[in-house]
Design a protein around this motif. Sequence first.
Motif, PDB file in Angstrom:
ATOM      1  N   GLU A   6       0.398  -1.214  -0.056  1.00 33.54           N
ATOM      2  CA  GLU A   6      -0.170  -0.090  -0.025  1.00 33.54           C
ATOM      3  C   GLU A   6       0.623   1.460   0.248  1.00 33.54           C
ATOM      4  O   GLU A   6       2.113   1.125   0.601  1.00 33.54           O
ATOM      5  CB  GLU A   6      -0.759  -0.251   2.032  1.00 33.54           C
ATOM      6  CG  GLU A   6      -1.843  -0.931   1.597  1.00 33.54           C
ATOM      7  CD  GLU A   6      -1.671  -2.427   2.336  1.00 33.54           C
ATOM      8  OE1 GLU A   6      -1.849  -2.977   3.068  1.00 33.54           O
ATOM      9  OE2 GLU A   6      -0.320  -2.281   1.870  1.00 33.54           O
ATOM     10  N   SER A   7       0.070   2.077  -0.457  1.00 28.93           N
ATOM     11  CA  SER A   7       0.716   3.698  -0.837  1.00 28.93           C
ATOM     12  C   SER A   7       0.434   4.709  -0.363  1.00 28.93           C
ATOM     13  O   SER A   7      -1.307   4.645  -0.922  1.00 28.93           O
ATOM     14  CB  SER A   7       2.028   3.810  -2.034  1.00 28.93           C
ATOM     15  OG  SER A   7       1.625   3.760  -3.440  1.00 28.93           O
ATOM     16  N   GLY A   8       0.185   6.031  -0.581  1.00 27.54           N
ATOM     17  CA  GLY A   8      -1.101   7.381  -0.605  1.00 27.54           C
ATOM     18  C   GLY A   8      -0.358   8.101   0.233  1.00 27.54           C
ATOM     19  O   GLY A   8      -2.392   8.710   0.641  1.00 27.54           O
ATOM     20  N   GLY A   9      -0.777   7.093   1.164  1.00 24.85           N
ATOM     21  CA  GLY A   9      -1.535   7.867   3.099  1.00 24.85           C
ATOM     22  C   GLY A   9      -0.365   8.893   3.297  1.00 24.85           C
ATOM     23  O   GLY A   9       0.354   9.576   2.589  1.00 24.85           O
ATOM     24  N   GLY A  10      -0.733   9.616   4.338  1.00 19.13           N
ATOM     25  CA  GLY A  10      -0.611  11.165   5.210  1.00 19.13           C
ATOM     26  C   GLY A  10      -1.497  11.659   5.597  1.00 19.13           C
ATOM     27  O   GLY A  10      -2.280  11.237   6.856  1.00 19.13           O
ATOM     28  N   LEU A  11      -1.301  13.018   5.881  1.00 19.55           N
ATOM     29  CA  LEU A  11      -1.972  13.642   6.570  1.00 19.55           C
ATOM     30  C   LEU A  11      -2.686  14.317   5.706  1.00 19.55           C
ATOM     31  O   LEU A  11      -2.205  14.747   4.675  1.00 19.55           O
ATOM     32  CB  LEU A  11      -0.934  14.306   7.421  1.00 19.55           C
ATOM     33  CG  LEU A  11      -1.114  15.729   8.263  1.00 19.55           C
ATOM     34  CD1 LEU A  11      -2.551  15.100   9.548  1.00 19.55           C
ATOM     35  CD2 LEU A  11      -0.463  17.128   8.637  1.00 19.55           C
ATOM     36  N   ALA A  12      -3.603  14.798   5.780  1.00 17.45           N
ATOM     37  CA  ALA A  12      -4.383  15.349   5.473  1.00 17.45           C
ATOM     38  C   ALA A  12      -5.851  16.343   6.090  1.00 17.45           C
ATOM     39  O   ALA A  12      -5.401  16.121   7.483  1.00 17.45           O
ATOM     40  CB  ALA A  12      -5.558  14.264   4.158  1.00 17.45           C
ATOM     41  N   GLN A  13      -5.904  17.173   5.423  1.00 15.44           N
ATOM     42  CA  GLN A  13      -7.154  18.612   6.373  1.00 15.44           C
ATOM     43  C   GLN A  13      -8.611  17.677   6.031  1.00 15.44           C
ATOM     44  O   GLN A  13      -9.096  17.434   4.944  1.00 15.44           O
ATOM     45  CB  GLN A  13      -7.392  19.825   5.963  1.00 15.44           C
ATOM     46  CG  GLN A  13      -6.125  20.140   6.170  1.00 15.44           C
ATOM     47  CD  GLN A  13      -5.904  21.761   5.737  1.00 15.44           C
ATOM     48  OE1 GLN A  13      -6.592  21.778   4.751  1.00 15.44           O
ATOM     49  NE2 GLN A  13      -5.259  22.758   6.834  1.00 15.44           N
ATOM     50  N   PRO A  14      -9.474  18.142   7.263  1.00 17.63           N
ATOM     51  CA  PRO A  14     -10.869  17.983   7.072  1.00 17.63           C
ATOM     52  C   PRO A  14     -11.684  17.597   5.738  1.00 17.63           C
ATOM     53  O   PRO A  14     -10.830  19.371   5.054  1.00 17.63           O
ATOM     54  CB  PRO A  14     -11.343  18.142   8.461  1.00 17.63           C
ATOM     55  CG  PRO A  14     -10.477  18.197   9.220  1.00 17.63           C
ATOM     56  CD  PRO A  14      -9.564  18.680   8.407  1.00 17.63           C
ATOM     57  N   GLY A  15     -12.743  17.604   5.072  1.00 16.37           N
ATOM     58  CA  GLY A  15     -12.490  17.860   3.604  1.00 16.37           C
ATOM     59  C   GLY A  15     -11.853  17.772   2.725  1.00 16.37           C
ATOM     60  O   GLY A  15     -12.780  18.101   1.516  1.00 16.37           O
ATOM     61  N   GLY A  16     -10.419  16.770   2.554  1.00 20.85           N
ATOM     62  CA  GLY A  16      -9.342  16.381   1.830  1.00 20.85           C
ATOM     63  C   GLY A  16      -9.745  15.662   1.498  1.00 20.85           C
ATOM     64  O   GLY A  16     -10.501  14.763   1.472  1.00 20.85           O
ATOM     65  N   SER A  17      -8.588  15.265   0.698  1.00 24.45           N
ATOM     66  CA  SER A  17      -8.393  13.953  -0.259  1.00 24.45           C
ATOM     67  C   SER A  17      -7.357  13.259  -0.382  1.00 24.45           C
ATOM     68  O   SER A  17      -6.810  14.120  -0.362  1.00 24.45           O
ATOM     69  CB  SER A  17      -9.064  13.995  -1.939  1.00 24.45           C
ATOM     70  OG  SER A  17     -10.471  14.720  -1.528  1.00 24.45           O
ATOM     71  N   LEU A  18      -7.415  11.903  -0.579  1.00 22.40           N
ATOM     72  CA  LEU A  18      -6.045  11.251  -0.652  1.00 22.40           C
ATOM     73  C   LEU A  18      -6.956  10.775  -1.242  1.00 22.40           C
ATOM     74  O   LEU A  18      -8.091   9.673  -1.093  1.00 22.40           O
ATOM     75  CB  LEU A  18      -5.650  10.665   0.899  1.00 22.40           C
ATOM     76  CG  LEU A  18      -4.894  11.846   1.916  1.00 22.40           C
ATOM     77  CD1 LEU A  18      -5.046  10.905   2.772  1.00 22.40           C
ATOM     78  CD2 LEU A  18      -4.042  11.964   0.807  1.00 22.40           C
ATOM     79  N   ARG A  19      -5.987   9.791  -1.917  1.00 21.52           N
ATOM     80  CA  ARG A  19      -5.433   8.771  -3.345  1.00 21.52           C
ATOM     81  C   ARG A  19      -4.746   7.248  -2.844  1.00 21.52           C
ATOM     82  O   ARG A  19      -3.299   7.431  -2.392  1.00 21.52           O
ATOM     83  CB  ARG A  19      -5.702   8.679  -4.397  1.00 21.52           C
ATOM     84  CG  ARG A  19      -6.236   7.367  -5.537  1.00 21.52           C
ATOM     85  CD  ARG A  19      -6.249   7.227  -6.777  1.00 21.52           C
ATOM     86  NE  ARG A  19      -4.973   7.593  -7.796  1.00 21.52           N
ATOM     87  CZ  ARG A  19      -4.241   6.853  -8.722  1.00 21.52           C
ATOM     88  NH1 ARG A  19      -5.917   6.639  -9.167  1.00 21.52           N
ATOM     89  NH2 ARG A  19      -3.257   7.333  -9.217  1.00 21.52           N
TER      90      ARG A  19
END
Length: 121
Positions: A6-19
């Motif tokens: 797996e990859s692509g994790g991290g820190l995001a703000q509320p309302g944001g996006s990650l893939r």
Amino acid sequence: QVQLVESGGGLAQPGGSLRLSCAASGFIFEAYAMTWARQAPGKGLEWISAIYNDGSQAYYADSVKGRFTITRDNAKNTVYLQMDSLKPEDTARYFCAKDRCSSCIHEYDHWGQGTQVTVSA
């Protein structure tokens, strides 16, 4: 042997996006359904989504329905999880898993090591 990375994790703000991505090897990827699950700190494993081997059907937990989208690219041996409208309660370690057959749901036989997602302002 079966490997799921797996990859692509991290820190995001509320309302944001990650893939998130999960690169698979060691088996005939296009023959098996794939799953995403997560584990929040101090909680058990939560199944969140699955997709049939050919991408024809996808399923979601109520907690992520309408916000997350699972897809796969059989040519790249990769399954994805697009996460939109992220909430702090989405903070967890996210895992992909190989299911036991083409249209199996909740029947996993191999897991990746996971990728951490943190949603915080």
